[in-house]
Motif scaffolding. Sequence first.
Motif, PDB file in Angstrom:
ATOM      1  N   LYS A  42      35.766  33.815  28.764  1.00 45.78           N
ATOM      2  CA  LYS A  42      35.247  34.534  27.583  1.00 45.78           C
ATOM      3  C   LYS A  42      34.909  35.978  27.947  1.00 45.78           C
ATOM      4  O   LYS A  42      35.197  36.911  27.198  1.00 45.78           O
ATOM      5  N   PHE A  43      34.320  36.145  29.103  1.00 47.32           N
ATOM      6  CA  PHE A  43      33.998  37.499  29.565  1.00 47.32           C
ATOM      7  C   PHE A  43      35.284  38.341  29.662  1.00 47.32           C
ATOM      8  O   PHE A  43      35.330  39.496  29.267  1.00 47.32           O
ATOM      9  N   SER A  44      36.369  37.717  30.158  1.00 49.44           N
ATOM     10  CA  SER A  44      37.612  38.474  30.366  1.00 49.44           C
ATOM     11  C   SER A  44      38.244  38.929  29.055  1.00 49.44           C
ATOM     12  O   SER A  44      38.939  39.948  29.022  1.00 49.44           O
ATOM     13  N   VAL A  45      38.003  38.181  27.967  1.00 48.35           N
ATOM     14  CA  VAL A  45      38.588  38.632  26.695  1.00 48.35           C
ATOM     15  C   VAL A  45      37.587  39.413  25.837  1.00 48.35           C
ATOM     16  O   VAL A  45      37.977  40.317  25.104  1.00 48.35           O
ATOM     17  N   ASN A  46      36.295  39.096  25.970  1.00 50.06           N
ATOM     18  CA  ASN A  46      35.320  39.813  25.147  1.00 50.06           C
ATOM     19  C   ASN A  46      34.927  41.151  25.761  1.00 50.06           C
ATOM     20  O   ASN A  46      34.583  42.086  25.062  1.00 50.06           O
ATOM     21  N   GLU A  47      34.955  41.191  27.072  1.00 51.67           N
ATOM     22  CA  GLU A  47      34.567  42.424  27.784  1.00 51.67           C
ATOM     23  C   GLU A  47      35.720  42.804  28.695  1.00 51.67           C
ATOM     24  O   GLU A  47      35.531  42.950  29.905  1.00 51.67           O
ATOM     25  N   SER A  48      36.894  42.931  28.089  1.00 52.26           N
ATOM     26  CA  SER A  48      38.078  43.063  28.944  1.00 52.26           C
ATOM     27  C   SER A  48      38.056  44.356  29.762  1.00 52.26           C
ATOM     28  O   SER A  48      38.559  44.378  30.882  1.00 52.26           O
ATOM     29  N   ASP A  49      37.444  45.432  29.246  1.00 56.28           N
ATOM     30  CA  ASP A  49      37.385  46.662  30.041  1.00 56.28           C
ATOM     31  C   ASP A  49      36.573  46.445  31.316  1.00 56.28           C
ATOM     32  O   ASP A  49      36.969  46.871  32.401  1.00 56.28           O
ATOM     33  N   ARG A  50      35.433  45.775  31.155  1.00 57.03           N
ATOM     34  CA  ARG A  50      34.592  45.542  32.332  1.00 57.03           C
ATOM     35  C   ARG A  50      35.284  44.604  33.313  1.00 57.03           C
ATOM     36  O   ARG A  50      35.253  44.812  34.518  1.00 57.03           O
ATOM     37  N   PHE A  51      35.908  43.565  32.755  1.00 55.03           N
ATOM     38  CA  PHE A  51      36.586  42.592  33.611  1.00 55.03           C
ATOM     39  C   PHE A  51      37.704  43.263  34.413  1.00 55.03           C
ATOM     40  O   PHE A  51      37.716  43.251  35.640  1.00 55.03           O
ATOM     41  N   TRP A  52      38.647  43.891  33.679  1.00 58.98           N
ATOM     42  CA  TRP A  52      39.833  44.416  34.371  1.00 58.98           C
ATOM     43  C   TRP A  52      39.512  45.653  35.184  1.00 58.98           C
ATOM     44  O   TRP A  52      40.149  45.916  36.215  1.00 58.98           O
ATOM     45  N   GLY A  53      38.512  46.429  34.717  1.00 61.07           N
ATOM     46  CA  GLY A  53      38.101  47.607  35.495  1.00 61.07           C
ATOM     47  C   GLY A  53      37.597  47.167  36.864  1.00 61.07           C
ATOM     48  O   GLY A  53      38.011  47.694  37.907  1.00 61.07           O
ATOM     49  N   ALA A  54      36.713  46.159  36.867  1.00 59.39           N
ATOM     50  CA  ALA A  54      36.139  45.676  38.131  1.00 59.39           C
ATOM     51  C   ALA A  54      37.229  45.085  39.021  1.00 59.39           C
ATOM     52  O   ALA A  54      37.298  45.352  40.220  1.00 59.39           O
ATOM     53  N   VAL A  55      38.111  44.285  38.420  1.00 59.87           N
ATOM     54  CA  VAL A  55      39.144  43.623  39.215  1.00 59.87           C
ATOM     55  C   VAL A  55      40.125  44.660  39.789  1.00 59.87           C
ATOM     56  O   VAL A  55      40.538  44.574  40.954  1.00 59.87           O
ATOM     57  N   ALA A  56      40.466  45.647  38.977  1.00 54.89           N
ATOM     58  CA  ALA A  56      41.431  46.662  39.443  1.00 54.89           C
ATOM     59  C   ALA A  56      40.840  47.483  40.586  1.00 54.89           C
ATOM     60  O   ALA A  56      41.539  47.821  41.547  1.00 54.89           O
ATOM     61  N   ARG A  57      39.549  47.810  40.484  1.00 60.25           N
ATOM     62  CA  ARG A  57      38.922  48.584  41.567  1.00 60.25           C
ATOM     63  C   ARG A  57      38.840  47.755  42.845  1.00 60.25           C
ATOM     64  O   ARG A  57      39.023  48.261  43.938  1.00 60.25           O
ATOM     65  N   GLN A  58      38.598  46.469  42.665  1.00 61.94           N
ATOM     66  CA  GLN A  58      38.431  45.620  43.844  1.00 61.94           C
ATOM     67  C   GLN A  58      39.757  45.263  44.513  1.00 61.94           C
ATOM     68  O   GLN A  58      39.862  45.256  45.737  1.00 61.94           O
ATOM     69  N   ARG A  59      40.768  44.942  43.718  1.00 59.97           N
ATOM     70  CA  ARG A  59      41.979  44.368  44.310  1.00 59.97           C
ATOM     71  C   ARG A  59      43.044  45.376  44.702  1.00 59.97           C
ATOM     72  O   ARG A  59      43.903  45.065  45.511  1.00 59.97           O
ATOM     73  N   LEU A  60      43.040  46.559  44.056  1.00 54.85           N
ATOM     74  CA  LEU A  60      44.104  47.514  44.372  1.00 54.85           C
ATOM     75  C   LEU A  60      43.543  48.716  45.140  1.00 54.85           C
ATOM     76  O   LEU A  60      42.378  49.088  44.966  1.00 54.85           O
TER      77      LEU A  60
END
Length: 632
Positions: A42-60
């Motif tokens: 739910k977090f990934s779809v409701n707060e997708s900017d926060r989710f993907w922003g955090a994941v992109a900074r961490q993984r790439l």
Amino acid sequence: MRQDWIPLNCGENGLGRSYNIASCMPEAVAFQGVSDHSGLYKFSVNESDRFWGAVARQRLSWISPFHTVQNCDFSQGKIKWFEGGKLNVSVNCLDRHVQTCPERVALIWERDEPGTEVKITYRQLLELTCRLGNLLKRQGVRRGDCVTIYMPPCPLAVASMLACARIGAAHNVVFAGFSSEALADRIRDAQSSTVITVNQGVRGGKVVDLKRTVDQAVQNCPSVQQVLVAMRTENTVAMTDRDVPLEEEMMKEDVVCEPVAMDSEDVLFLLYTSGSTGKPKGLVHTQAGYLLYTSLTHRYVFNYHDGDVFGCVADIGWITGHSYIVYGPLCNGGTTVLFESTPVYPNPGRYWEMVERLGINQFYGAPTAIRLLLKYGDEWVQNYNRSSLKTLGSVGEPINTEAWEWYHRVVGDGRCPVVDTWWQTETGGICIAPRPSDPEAEIVPGMAMRPFYGIKPALLDTEVVTGDGVLALCYNQYCPLNCATPLLGFFFTGDGAHRSKEGYYQIVGRLDDVINVSGHRLGTAELEDVVVCTIIIMFGVYVFVVLKKAVMVEEDVLAQQLREMVSRSIAKYACPDFIQVVRCLPKTRSGKIMRRVLRKVVERNTDELGDLSTLDDPDSVHEVISGHRRLC
Ligand code: ATP
Ligand code: MG
């Protein structure tokens, strides 16, 4: 819909019986106050900017950070992820792992002859990539150009893809089983000045003259200025002025090649769909979102951990090969297998002998191969030790219950989760799959089940429907994928799906194949599931039957049995009107049944079979046409 699904608890998968949220969620968002998978989803779809922003900074690894996570409007066909960011995909797949673990094996090249595998470390793969990058630059390839690669799975093919990424060129990998015409079409589309190939391929014990196919293709491709030729076999081939001996020339190059800083939305590659429903569609994927999504799905759908050996037996010429042989695993610093052979060479135990010899932990294959192998019996599997296996994956077509259960019970000894992964060339990465989720959560045979992080499926009829609706599987912009086909603000997949009351998804076949019988909508997958012991495909209420080798039965008895099975398992209205026994079905070169060709045969429109450039075995069509023997 079927009522007899048996929910199987597929075990703990080595994670311990208590639910461990860190095992199925990106570490970067584990702290956001979310304590279970459904909360995280739910977090990934409701707060997708926060989710993907955090994941992109961490993984790439970024050369410069992005300023905007997403800037998308599906209704306008606008999809932009990580704007402002600069990165290099080859650095993410190679350099950063060379810094931490240079001697880790990146590629295991499982060559055609069993027991002759070659291992390539991250340090070696970076060296190959840099030399090739420098060679491409010397040959005049520049940022924004598109290089066509016509090679079987081999380390130099992967290095060629990464070399393009390193110097900012796009690649256009063409499956090395395509004809010279299909290759020429794709070279012309890409306007390539450079083609990379091998002298010959080796598959299933046979030598294939790939360079000769390239020679024929480039005659009709004025853009081509050079063909780089690697030597897969010892045999010499005729070389022209245009041809460059690849190994010889790359050894003259430096092992350092400066990576180009690419924008997040620059093109990474061009690739074609399988051509199941018509002429194959050429698609483009870009840098950051694609890489992030393949890396995340590879890690969590398959539960891949450092040190695991990942065995995806697709060809690199398909999207499965791009995403789950090359980019996902390498971005994660994984060890990935490049399979050059066939499931039955030298015998039907090949996959499982390889699993034992290479210690494969995650095996990812296609239902067509699973269905083929189960016909040969369990012994071919049981002869080999498969204790290394942790996860079994399936992709490409619906996997019918019989094949699913065999895969789970025989191949996985009943202890490995089977992940039926639904996705498309267009999406670039897995969108619906049983994992990640609580490892205790049920997996239902034949169901792709749960949307991945950021994927919000919708079922459309004439409008979005809830509950038990069937028909179109769509999603909107919550994940960094590049699917710009706007329809009412959705990406329209063309597949039909059913959502169970638990919220699980089952793909019921392509929309074109959903038929209306007496006012009831019937998906081909549903029917094939019932009659798969003898039937491989259903068209309309016209059934094509492929008999298992061992089954010897009178055709009218068979017809009667089939009708009874369908009537019992689905309903009387679904009973076949016509039945035709065939030796094999027309399939694409990626192994999918070409239902549109069957439809034309049934309609007696054999002059309008459509684009057959991706057809694997032309004889299969002739046989279906000539054997037009209908039982009722
Ligand atoms: P074309 O688009 O040229 O007609 P294609 O759709 O077969 O060909 P791909 O992108 O290779 O090209 O395949 C994606 C399609 O494969 C999906 O849209 C779906 O129909 C089918 N598919 C893939 N995985 C699954 C799965 N796990 N279950 C059911 N169907 C699947
Ligand atoms: Mg498609």
